[in-house]
Enzyme design. Structure first.
Site: not given
Ligand code: FUB
Length: 324
Positions: A16, A223
């Protein structure tokens, strides 16, 4: 230089990546994957991260340094578990780390922590940001100094459980032919630690100006949002989750609406795909993660980057993560 396809670091597993350029150096704010021998599930229980390590590079040819623990959940009073994908913003000599985690009731919220150094250590506020929920904050400072936070994630990220405006543990995604639930955006207050007002759902439109449908899994939001500006346009990019694409939509305002444009990257090895985009010395770069090093273990990810190229008309050339 800079056609990197190998992990930035291998001493820890990182995912991420939110990349930023501060003082002409590259800083990467990733989440930190830990070992886990439980089952993978739709709640994301396999992602049991507890702390953040910040990575930095003098330039894109230099070795990437792991600057050690910058914040641990033991030092954040409101957190029970799962410090997921963070981001950072800079204002007036301070760096603000935004991070999602589950509160003591198991509900994902967004916390803020502050430091005078881009690599921390960061000191967290004692409570989460009032009014915040779900995961994956991406904080964008516009040219006029206004600051926007984008966030939200389906399934483990609980976004669909907030459709009524309060947390409903039974809340599900919309029907396939209804508009998607959609990501969240809110302007941040001058102190960088509070929301100015409350969340709005961003509208992502198709080529006919209709909101993307919940069943349009190749294009709908799942997301991992990111915002960047290229030639005066706002580029809102995200992961499609179940179909594993990184895609983008463009618009004329940081609050949207945005019109879907296409794919940034084809699926990587591993279930999740999550990215950020920066400009460095006149070129653009995509930071992302995959599970190639761990042989496809979903919660053992490593951060990489690639150059990102635009066509004359501003469209992005789709990257295949395993080809030049
Ligand atoms: O790393 C945990 C979660 O997986 C992130 O919050 C999502 O974006 C996905 O990458």
């Amino acid at each position: 230089m800079a056609e990197q396809k190998k992990p930035l670091v291998t001493n820890i597993f990182t995912a991420d990546p939110s990349a930023h350029v501060f003082n002409d150096r590259i800083y990467v704010y990733p989440s930190h994957d830990l070992p886990h021998d439980g089952e993978d599930n739709d709640e994301g229980d396999e992602y049991r991260m507890e702390d953040y390590h910040i990575l930095s590079m003098e330039n894109l040819d230099a070795e990437c340094v792991d600057n050690g623990e910058a914040l641990h959940m033991r030092d954040v009073p409101w957190v029970s578990k799962q410090m997921w994908a963070p981001d950072v913003a800079y204002k007036d000599g301070k760096y603000y780390l935004y991070f999602p985690a589950r509160d003591k009731d198991g509900i994902f919220r967004i916390g803020v922590a502050e430091s005078e150094s881009p690599v921390g250590p960061f000191k967290a506020e004692s409570d989460y940001m009032k009014g915040s929920y779900s995961i994956d904050p991406a904080v964008f400072v516009d040219d006029d100094g206004r600051v926007y936070m984008y966030n939200g994630g389906l399934w483990g990220g609980q976004l669909e459980k907030w459709k009524t405006g309060s947390f409903d543990p039974e809340g599900g995604e919309n029907a396939k032919d209804e508009p998607e639930v959609g990501p969240l955006v809110v302007e941040l207050a001058d102190n960088m630690k509070e929301m100015k007002g409350s969340y709005e759902h961003i509208k992502i439109l198709d080529e006919n100006g209709e909101e993307l449908r919940a069943g349009d899994e190749d294009r709908r939001y799942f997301e991992g949002p990111w915002m960047h500006k290229y030639n005066g346009k706002y580029y809102f990019s995200y992961s499609t989750g179940t179909t594993h694409y990184l895609v983008y939509a463009t618009g004329d305002s940081p609050m949207g609406p945005f019109t879907y444009q296409g794919r940034i990257m084809e699926p990587v090895i591993g279930w999740t795909t999550h990215h950020s985009i920066i400009e460095y010395h006149g070129k653009w770069y995509l930071f992302y993660h995959d599970c190639e090093l761990s042989g496809g273990i979903n919660h053992r990810r490593t951060v990489k980057y690639r150059e990102l190229k635009y066509r004359e008309d501003g469209s992005i050339i789709t990257i295949d993560p395993y080809k030049d």
